[in-house]
Design an enzyme around this catalytic site. Structure first.
Site, PDB file in Angstrom:
ATOM      1  N   SER A 113       0.866  -1.177   0.000  1.00 43.16           N
ATOM      2  CA  SER A 113       0.000   0.000   0.000  1.00 43.16           C
ATOM      3  C   SER A 113       0.903   1.227   0.000  1.00 43.16           C
ATOM      4  O   SER A 113       1.827   1.328   0.816  1.00 43.16           O
ATOM      5  CB  SER A 113      -0.903   0.007   1.237  1.00 43.16           C
ATOM      6  OG  SER A 113      -1.666   1.197   1.283  1.00 43.16           O
TER       7      SER A 113
ATOM      8  N   GLY B  72      -7.861   9.204 -21.220  1.00 43.65           N
ATOM      9  CA  GLY B  72      -8.199   8.175 -22.193  1.00 43.65           C
ATOM     10  C   GLY B  72      -7.428   8.409 -23.472  1.00 43.65           C
ATOM     11  O   GLY B  72      -7.263   9.544 -23.921  1.00 43.65           O
TER      12      GLY B  72
ATOM     13  N   ASN C  88      -7.454  11.954 -25.333  1.00 41.02           N
ATOM     14  CA  ASN C  88      -6.236  12.770 -25.335  1.00 41.02           C
ATOM     15  C   ASN C  88      -5.800  13.129 -26.754  1.00 41.02           C
ATOM     16  O   ASN C  88      -5.433  14.276 -27.033  1.00 41.02           O
ATOM     17  CB  ASN C  88      -5.098  12.011 -24.649  1.00 41.02           C
ATOM     18  CG  ASN C  88      -5.327  11.807 -23.166  1.00 41.02           C
ATOM     19  OD1 ASN C  88      -6.127  12.508 -22.548  1.00 41.02           O
ATOM     20  ND2 ASN C  88      -4.644  10.839 -22.594  1.00 41.02           N
TER      21      ASN C  88
ATOM     22  N   GLN D  67      -2.740  -2.256 -24.583  1.00 40.84           N
ATOM     23  CA  GLN D  67      -3.419  -3.539 -24.724  1.00 40.84           C
ATOM     24  C   GLN D  67      -2.492  -4.654 -25.209  1.00 40.84           C
ATOM     25  O   GLN D  67      -2.894  -5.821 -25.246  1.00 40.84           O
ATOM     26  CB  GLN D  67      -4.616  -3.404 -25.671  1.00 40.84           C
ATOM     27  CG  GLN D  67      -5.769  -2.583 -25.105  1.00 40.84           C
ATOM     28  CD  GLN D  67      -6.448  -3.268 -23.927  1.00 40.84           C
ATOM     29  OE1 GLN D  67      -5.823  -3.963 -23.147  1.00 40.84           O
ATOM     30  NE2 GLN D  67      -7.744  -3.053 -23.788  1.00 40.84           N
TER      31      GLN D  67
ATOM     32  N   GLY E 178      14.081  10.390 -28.203  1.00 42.10           N
ATOM     33  CA  GLY E 178      13.378  10.844 -29.392  1.00 42.10           C
ATOM     34  C   GLY E 178      12.485   9.786 -30.000  1.00 42.10           C
ATOM     35  O   GLY E 178      11.800   9.029 -29.305  1.00 42.10           O
TER      36      GLY E 178
ATOM     37  N   ASP F 131       0.320   9.945 -26.273  1.00 41.58           N
ATOM     38  CA  ASP F 131      -0.869  10.397 -27.004  1.00 41.58           C
ATOM     39  C   ASP F 131      -0.618  11.760 -27.640  1.00 41.58           C
ATOM     40  O   ASP F 131      -1.027  12.014 -28.777  1.00 41.58           O
ATOM     41  CB  ASP F 131      -2.067  10.494 -26.057  1.00 41.58           C
ATOM     42  CG  ASP F 131      -2.404   9.167 -25.397  1.00 41.58           C
ATOM     43  OD1 ASP F 131      -2.096   8.113 -25.991  1.00 41.58           O
ATOM     44  OD2 ASP F 131      -2.964   9.186 -24.293  1.00 41.58           O
TER      45      ASP F 131
END
Length: 311
Positions: free
Chosen positions: A22, A34, A38, A159, A214, A243
């Site tokens: 924790s 998201g 974005n 994913q 880069g 993104d």
């Protein structure tokens, strides 16, 4: 959230199979985000006309208004009142390492969306970016792009950890662009069994971001281009940096600029996000941006990119 320490210092190598930790965080901020949100937000800010496609919950109203105020067409968004919009909960440590959880919520309904009705409402579609989404939706949308002849970009990103080799190959084959970071590209190769050369045979252009080193751009013929970053003034939050790069890159290519110029604009938007707390809280500043482009890449780059940046 921010953890004032290093995750690495809390991990006991001999006990990883029984990990139970924790982290007492010292900051909590809720941001819009998201992958699709974005990228669409940044494209809108850069003067493009992005169409957002996805599935959301009943809590999307304020977010919809925000996106539409920044030039995003949300007519392709499907609303489901019985679930919440997908949510990413992330803790970042002092090394900018991250531990996160992701709640899919309405995102799992994206597999029911057909692209053709969305495309029919839009005057001209240059590119369909298939980003991280419900895996079944990603596969459906990619298959539809191939079947209907839509030019598409494969951007599986987060994913890749969930997808298996045959699914990844199905997402990549025939793409105009394959967009990953360097870690994701290695994972993609391991899961698909493809070599770098075999990846080149599947896509027109491979774009691999390298963090502070880069970006690497490789064509089907093996031609390679490397573009450095815009120097940062300080790191605040890495969430959404990839993104942002995609948005800048796609905004420039949509206006007919070269891969080099596109990567340079992508790097500018990426550093704006890196220096800001939140993936959509950055401020567009044309004059300051051109100065940074000029300093990083020279006057020719700034002059060409100046032609496509909104006033």
């Amino acid at each position: 959230m921010h953890f004032p320490g290093r995750f690495a210092d809390q991990l006991v190598a001999e006990q990883l199979q029984r990990i139970s930790l924790s982290f007492l965080v010292d900051d909590l901020v809720v941001r819009r985000g998201g992958v699709a949100g974005n990228i669409a937000f940044a494209l809108g800010v850069l003067g493009q006309s992005p169409v957002l496609v996805g599935a959301v919950g009943s809590d999307f109203g304020d977010y919809r208004s925000w996106l539409e105020r920044h030039g995003v067409d949300t007519s392709g968004v499907h609303v489901h009142d019985d679930v919440h919009t997908a949510r990413f909960v992330c803790t970042t440590d002092d090394d900018m390492c991250q531990i996160a959880s992701f709640y899919a919520g309405a995102m799992s309904r994206a597999r029911d969306i057909e692209l053709a009705p969305v495309v029919a409402r839009v005057p001209a579609v240059d590119l369909v970016l298939v980003g991280a989404n419900d895996p079944a939706a990603m596969l459906r949308h990619t298959d539809e792009c191939r079947a209907r002849g839509y030019t598409f970009a494969a951007d599986p990103s987060q994913q890749l950890a969930r997808l298996e080799g045959p699914e990844i190959r199905r997402l990549v084959e025939g793409a105009r662009y394959l967009l990953t970071n360097d870690y994701e590209f290695e994972l993609l190769q391991r899961k698909t069994g493809w070599t770098e050369e075999q990846v080149r045979e599947q896509v027109d252009i491979r774009i691999t971001t390298l963090g502070e080193n880069g970006v690497q751009i490789v064509g089907r013929d093996g031609t390679e281009l490397k573009v450095g970053v815009v120097p940062e003034t300080g790191r605040v939050d890495p969430t959404g940096v990839g993104d942002a790069f995609r948005a800048g890159f796609l905004a420039a290519t949509a206006r007919g600029l070269s891969m080099e110029r596109a990567a340079q604009l992508g790097s500018l938007v990426a550093v704006w996000v890196l220096e800001t707390d939140g993936p959509q809280e950055w401020t567009y500043d044309r004059a300051a941006g051109l100065d940074r482009l000029r300093d990083a890449y020279g006057p020719d780059a700034a002059r060409e990119l100046e032609q496509i940046l909104p006033a």
